[in-house]
Write a protein that holds these residues in place. Structure first.
Motif, PDB file in Angstrom:
ATOM      1  N   PHE A 263      -7.200  49.310  30.643  1.00 28.64           N
ATOM      2  CA  PHE A 263      -8.168  49.959  30.675  1.00 28.64           C
ATOM      3  C   PHE A 263      -9.058  49.348  30.004  1.00 28.64           C
ATOM      4  N   THR A 264     -10.489  49.648  29.829  1.00 33.86           N
ATOM      5  CA  THR A 264     -11.648  49.034  29.221  1.00 33.86           C
ATOM      6  C   THR A 264     -11.981  49.773  27.802  1.00 33.86           C
ATOM      7  N   SER A 265     -12.029  49.196  26.957  1.00 31.36           N
ATOM      8  CA  SER A 265     -12.595  49.894  25.677  1.00 31.36           C
ATOM      9  C   SER A 265     -13.847  49.437  25.387  1.00 31.36           C
ATOM     10  N   VAL A 266     -14.667  50.146  24.534  1.00 27.89           N
ATOM     11  CA  VAL A 266     -15.718  49.341  23.816  1.00 27.89           C
ATOM     12  C   VAL A 266     -15.661  49.663  22.398  1.00 27.89           C
ATOM     13  N   GLU A 267     -15.568  48.683  21.686  1.00 24.79           N
ATOM     14  CA  GLU A 267     -15.188  48.857  20.051  1.00 24.79           C
ATOM     15  C   GLU A 267     -16.505  48.018  19.439  1.00 24.79           C
ATOM     16  N   MET A 268     -16.663  48.936  18.184  1.00 22.68           N
ATOM     17  CA  MET A 268     -17.783  48.539  17.498  1.00 22.68           C
ATOM     18  C   MET A 268     -17.597  48.476  15.958  1.00 22.68           C
ATOM     19  N   TYR A 269     -18.034  47.467  15.240  1.00 17.07           N
ATOM     20  CA  TYR A 269     -18.036  47.425  13.653  1.00 17.07           C
ATOM     21  C   TYR A 269     -19.294  47.318  13.067  1.00 17.07           C
TER      22      TYR A 269
END
Length: 492
Positions: A263-269
């Motif tokens: 699946f596709t994740s969008v991860e941000m920091y």
């Protein structure tokens, strides 16, 4: 075609193959053509009829219907944007051209050159002066009025699904628009999009099971990533301050309407913020994308209207459990009190040695999630279920973590990131011990701990599943409806 293939085809296939063979023998093999000058698409013509009436255009696409009426015929051509009618008359395309056109099959890809006009019935059409077969379709399309309904076939043969069910193509166009809007929002807020490795040399201690492969040149097993988190936080240590990744994730786990092995994740920091800052950020991102893609923040989903506008509800996990189950965490003096509360609520303990935090989390899953239809932040999670989140300074049994829920489903997860390397190592070691007890070959990511020792600034981090977001904005009940090629068990 081989004889073996010919024995395994239907009569319709055989007729189409014979047509192709006859054309090839006559020097008219359609597969040899490489270019067709497509000057306009269907929507452009339909929406700009006044400007294009009487103008010559060239359109191309798949023939979806045809009505032969002696010396003239009507057909509908399907291109990327939709369908447009074409009118083909023997006097305009010639005897040979008209004979060839009548020999075409539904599903054939054709090019049509002609002028734009409106029929007596009022339908904008292209009056053909030339029709060219560009690709022969060797299989009949599903019957017009029933279409392609079988879900399994639709997922396995997505190309056929998109041909006969135009709304499916709309879903994937919208998926692309959603991803574009997410990137616009992230970029406008100073985030840098990056790529991190898909293959790793360690099985980390996280709960998700990885897929294992082997690198021949190095003669080592490698693991497809189950998250992008640890590499992205290394980049915060390196000074990039705001980073995000749209990444493919692989988890060797069960499958249902909300889970696919990849699946596709969008991860941000983001450095110098915390989980409250990430709550504000994701709420604004969802509103921006909904307006950009759907034109509204009131989104229909499976009979409900989901209100993404306004202020999203916010509750601590303790508050939510007390509201929906009546059980009060603050009244529990011991772990035994907590376990008794779970039993009193009518549930069997998932872990007979569960702590207060474990019990709170179980009661949340059992009694709260089903009520969270409208967007809701649940924050302050027990330390037992939050191995990467920073402890709350005023209550070290809880962490600065939230998840947000929509349509009774978890959509994303966020932390004030743990940046104490000593605490992090201890939590990793506990995770690894638990996984090794289950037979896994888990290890502590020593390089990640080393990066923390160099100093991770106070950081807020958040990850969400792109696929679930697309499901919401396209009113799709299953993750397979928003994946072009979902994972399927092989036939036979």
């Amino acid at each position: 075609m081989t004889e073996e293939f010919r024995q395994d085809i239907s009569e319709q296939n055989r007729i189409r193959l014979e047509k192709l063979n006859r054309m090839t023998q006559e020097g008219r093999n359609p597969y040899l053509r490489t270019v067709y000058d497509q000057t306009h698409r269907s929507r452009e013509i339909l929406e700009n009829f006044e400007q294009l009436e009487g103008q010559e255009v060239s359109v191309a696409g798949r023939m979806m219907s045809r009505r032969v009426m002696g010396k003239a015929s009507f057909a509908h051509l399907l291109d990327r944007d939709g369908q447009i009618q074409i009118y083909v008359r023997r006097d305009d395309v010639g005897d040979e051209g008209y004979k060839a056109f009548k020999d075409f099959d539904l599903g054939d890809i054709i090019g049509v050159k002609g002028t734009v006009f409106r029929t007596k019935a009022g339908e904008v059409s292209v009056h053909a002066c030339e029709v060219t077969l560009l690709t022969k379709c060797l299989h009949p399309l599903p019957e017009k009025f029933h279409g392609l309904k079988d879900q399994d076939t639709r997922y396995r043969q997505r190309y056929l699904d998109m041909i006969v069910n135009p709304e499916v193509r709309d879903t994937f166009v919208k998926r692309s628009q959603i991803l574009k809007a997410i990137r616009e929002f992230m970029d406008a807020h100073g985030y840098l999009e990056v790529d991190t490795p898909v293959l790793g040399t360690l099985e980390i201690g996280a709960a998700a099971r990885p897929f294992v492969t082997h690198h021949n040149a190095l003669d080592i097993d490698m693991y497809l990533r189950i998250e992008t988190e640890l590499h992205l936080k290394r980049l915060i240590v390196g000074g990039l301050e705001r980073v995000y990744e749209v990444g493919r994730i692989f988890r060797n786990e069960g499958m249902d309407t909300r889970h696919n092995p990849e699946f596709t994740s969008v991860e941000m920091y983001q450095a110098y913020t915390d989980y409250h800052g990430m709550m504000d950020f994701i709420e604004e991102l969802y509103k921006y994308v909904a307006i950009k893609v759907c034109g509204t923040t009131d989104v229909p989903y499976q009979g409900e209207i989901i209100h993404l506008g306004g202020d999203w509800a916010r509750m601590t996990m303790k508050e939510a459990v007390k509201k929906y189950s009546g059980q009060d965490y603050d009244s529990w003096q011991t772990d035994e009190d907590a376990r008794a509360a779970v039993k009193a609520a009518g549930f069997t303990l998932e872990n007979p040695n569960a702590s207060k935090g474990d019990c709170l989390n179980q009661l949340f899953e059992e009694t709260v999630e089903e009520h969270l239809i409208q967007p809701t932040f649940i924050y302050d999670y027990p330390i037992e279920v939050s191995p990467l989140a920073k402890r709350k300074a005023d209550d070290p049994m809880f962490t600065e973590r939230f998840e947000y829920f929509i349509t009774a489903s978890e959509f994303g997860n966020a932390f004030s990131e743990l940046n104490d390397p000593i605490d992090q190592r201890q939590r990793f070691e506990k995770q690894v011990a638990a996984k090794r007890a289950q037979g896994a070959n888990a290890s502590v990511d020593e390089d990640f701990v080393l990066s923390l020792e160099y100093g991770l600034p106070p950081t807020g981090g958040l990850g969400f599943g792109l696929d679930r977001f697309v499901m919401l904005l396209t009113d799709s009940p299953s993750i397979r409806d928003v994946l072009l090629f979902p994972t399927m068990k092989p036939l036979g």
